[in-house]
Each structure stands twice: as structure tokens, then as C-alpha cells.
Write a protein that holds these residues in place. Structure first.
Motif, mmCIF file in Angstrom:
data_model
loop_
_atom_site.group_PDB
_atom_site.id
_atom_site.type_symbol
_atom_site.label_atom_id
_atom_site.label_comp_id
_atom_site.label_asym_id
_atom_site.label_seq_id
_atom_site.Cartn_x
_atom_site.Cartn_y
_atom_site.Cartn_z
ATOM 1 N N ALA A 34 0.841 -1.216 0.000
ATOM 2 C CA ALA A 34 0.000 0.000 0.000
ATOM 3 C C ALA A 34 0.866 1.252 0.000
ATOM 4 C CB ALA A 34 -0.940 -0.005 1.203
ATOM 5 N N ALA A 35 1.992 1.220 0.730
ATOM 6 C CA ALA A 35 2.903 2.367 0.764
ATOM 7 C C ALA A 35 3.556 2.552 -0.596
ATOM 8 C CB ALA A 35 3.957 2.171 1.848
ATOM 9 N N LEU A 36 3.920 1.463 -1.218
ATOM 10 C CA LEU A 36 4.516 1.537 -2.555
ATOM 11 C C LEU A 36 3.523 2.129 -3.558
ATOM 12 C CD1 LEU A 36 6.982 0.917 -4.273
ATOM 13 C CD2 LEU A 36 6.079 -1.376 -4.651
ATOM 14 N N THR A 37 2.278 1.710 -3.493
ATOM 15 C CA THR A 37 1.232 2.250 -4.372
ATOM 16 C C THR A 37 1.046 3.740 -4.128
ATOM 17 O OG1 THR A 37 0.126 0.109 -4.431
ATOM 18 C CG2 THR A 37 -1.185 2.025 -5.055
ATOM 19 N N ALA A 38 1.043 4.149 -2.863
ATOM 20 C CA ALA A 38 0.879 5.570 -2.523
ATOM 21 C C ALA A 38 2.028 6.401 -3.076
ATOM 22 C CB ALA A 38 0.770 5.739 -1.008
ATOM 23 N N LEU A 39 3.255 5.880 -2.996
ATOM 24 C CA LEU A 39 4.407 6.593 -3.552
ATOM 25 C C LEU A 39 4.296 6.748 -5.067
ATOM 26 C CD1 LEU A 39 7.408 5.131 -1.520
ATOM 27 C CD2 LEU A 39 6.616 7.500 -1.543
ATOM 28 N N ILE A 40 3.885 5.701 -5.742
ATOM 29 C CA ILE A 40 3.751 5.758 -7.206
ATOM 30 C C ILE A 40 2.666 6.750 -7.601
ATOM 31 C CG2 ILE A 40 3.052 4.437 -9.249
ATOM 32 C CD1 ILE A 40 4.493 2.012 -7.954
ATOM 33 N N VAL A 41 1.503 6.675 -6.947
ATOM 34 C CA VAL A 41 0.408 7.605 -7.256
ATOM 35 C C VAL A 41 0.835 9.044 -6.964
ATOM 36 C CG1 VAL A 41 -1.923 8.322 -6.584
ATOM 37 C CG2 VAL A 41 -1.427 5.904 -6.998
ATOM 38 N N GLY A 42 1.491 9.258 -5.839
ATOM 39 C CA GLY A 42 1.973 10.604 -5.494
ATOM 40 C C GLY A 42 2.943 11.130 -6.531
ATOM 41 N N GLY A 43 3.851 10.271 -6.996
ATOM 42 C CA GLY A 43 4.808 10.683 -8.025
ATOM 43 C C GLY A 43 4.125 11.058 -9.327
ATOM 44 N N VAL A 44 3.125 10.267 -9.719
ATOM 45 C CA VAL A 44 2.383 10.566 -10.946
ATOM 46 C C VAL A 44 1.646 11.896 -10.816
ATOM 47 C CG1 VAL A 44 0.441 9.805 -12.389
ATOM 48 C CG2 VAL A 44 2.184 8.169 -11.696
ATOM 49 N N VAL A 45 1.027 12.146 -9.669
ATOM 50 C CA VAL A 45 0.311 13.406 -9.452
ATOM 51 C C VAL A 45 1.272 14.587 -9.508
ATOM 52 C CG1 VAL A 45 -0.955 14.759 -7.723
ATOM 53 C CG2 VAL A 45 -1.609 12.387 -8.173
ATOM 54 N N ILE A 46 2.426 14.470 -8.873
ATOM 55 C CA ILE A 46 3.417 15.555 -8.881
ATOM 56 C C ILE A 46 3.926 15.795 -10.303
ATOM 57 C CG2 ILE A 46 5.750 16.186 -8.148
ATOM 58 C CD1 ILE A 46 5.045 14.868 -5.429
ATOM 59 N N LEU A 47 4.237 14.737 -11.036
ATOM 60 C CA LEU A 47 4.686 14.902 -12.426
ATOM 61 C C LEU A 47 3.595 15.533 -13.289
ATOM 62 C CD1 LEU A 47 6.691 11.615 -13.084
ATOM 63 C CD2 LEU A 47 7.579 13.949 -12.890
#
Length: 174
Positions: A12-25
Motif C-alpha cells: 500500500a505504501a509503494l502504491t501511494a508513492l507511485i500515485v503521489g509521483g504521478v500526481v506531482i509529475l
């Protein structure tokens, strides 16, 4: 005996990091697009409106062999001009004594509408002057508008008041 232990992220933490990165990009990409996109200024819009009127005049000339025949004088191009002197919708110096009425331009707009759809809207008012309007005189047909500062190409300056109001023109020869 040595043992290597790796810390693993919870899925779940890994998914949150990926989603956060996509949103920031995505946000950075949108900001970059906003900063690099060309926003048209009121002057560019005013000149573009003159170009659209030039095209309909030239279309009329192509269909009839000449520009619309009108008496010497000024004519509002389009509709929706502000109410001004005389309680009428006016272009040029709409609230002063040197205005042209929207109503007087009706025969010209009717002639031009016979060859295509007319451009819509009026330009932004600058220091009490609004366009576009046409001036019929011996030189030909002057398509004019007010701009705040230097005229945008292909329109050229024909007058300015020294305070920011520039009258810009596209000349159609007969």
C-alpha cells in the motif's frame, strides 16, 4: 555468519508513492504547459478580428469583382457595440461626438453576409474607442480598431494619442 536484511515497503505504501509521483509529475507538466502556452492578448484578438473582416471583404471582392459599394464614411463592423452618444450602439469613439452607429453599418454587413458568415464580437475598448470599424475614403477601405499600445502585425499604426491608444489599420485598396 552475516545476514543481509532488506527493508521492504508495504504494498500500500509503494502504491501511494507511485500515485503521489504521478500526481506531482502531472502537476509539473500542467504548470510547464501554462507557462509556455501562448495566451492571446486583447491587441492580438483585435488584430485577428480585423484579419477576419479582411478575409470576408476579399471573399466579397472575389465573388463580385469589387468591394461592397458604400458612401464615404465610417461603418461599424459587427454588432454588440456599447451604448454611447445619442443613446445608440456605437463604434469608434462611442461616447464622443466622432462615433459611428452600429445601425449605419447594417447595409455593409448585409452585403458582406451574402458571401459568408460574418465575424462575431467587438474588440476591447481602449480609452473610449472600440472597433472594429471600416472607413470608406479615397484611399480605399480602411479596416480599423483600437489597441492598447503598439499595433500587432499585419495591422499598422495610423494614429496614437500618446497615452496608450493606438488606432491600427489594414488597408484594402479598390
Amino acid at each position: 555468519m552475516s545476514s543481509t536484511s532488506r527493508a521492504r515497503l508495504h504494498p500500500a505504501a509503494l502504491t501511494a508513492l507511485i500515485v503521489g509521483g504521478v500526481v506531482i509529475l502531472g502537476a509539473l507538466g500542467f504548470l510547464a504547459w501554462l507557462l509556455t502556452s501562448t495566451q492571446s492578448t486583447p491587441n492580438q484578438q483585435a488584430t485577428q478580428k480585423l484579419v477576419q473582416w479582411q478575409e470576408i471583404f476579399e471573399k466579397y471582392r472575389s465573388a463580385h469583382g469589387t468591394l461592397p459599394d458604400m458612401p464615404a464614411g465610417g461603418y461599424c463592423l459587427g454588432t454588440g457595440f456599447p451604448l454611447g452618444s445619442g443613446g445608440t450602439a456605437n463604434c469608434r469613439d462611442y461616447a464622443a461626438a466622432t462615433y459611428y452607429t452600429e445601425e449605419a453599418g447594417a447595409p455593409l454587413r448585409e452585403a458582406l453576409a451574402s458571401v459568408g458568415e460574418l465575424p462575431q464580437g467587438v474588440s476591447a475598448a481602449v480609452r473610449g474607442t472600440v472597433g472594429p470599424y471600416a472607413l470608406y475614403d479615397d484611399a480605399g477601405v480602411r479596416l480599423l480598431t483600437a489597441e492598447d499600445g503598439a499595433c500587432e502585425t499585419p495591422a499598422v499604426e495610423v494614429w496614437n494619442d500618446g497615452g496608450g491608444l493606438f488606432i491600427c489599420q489594414i488597408l484594402l485598396t479598390r
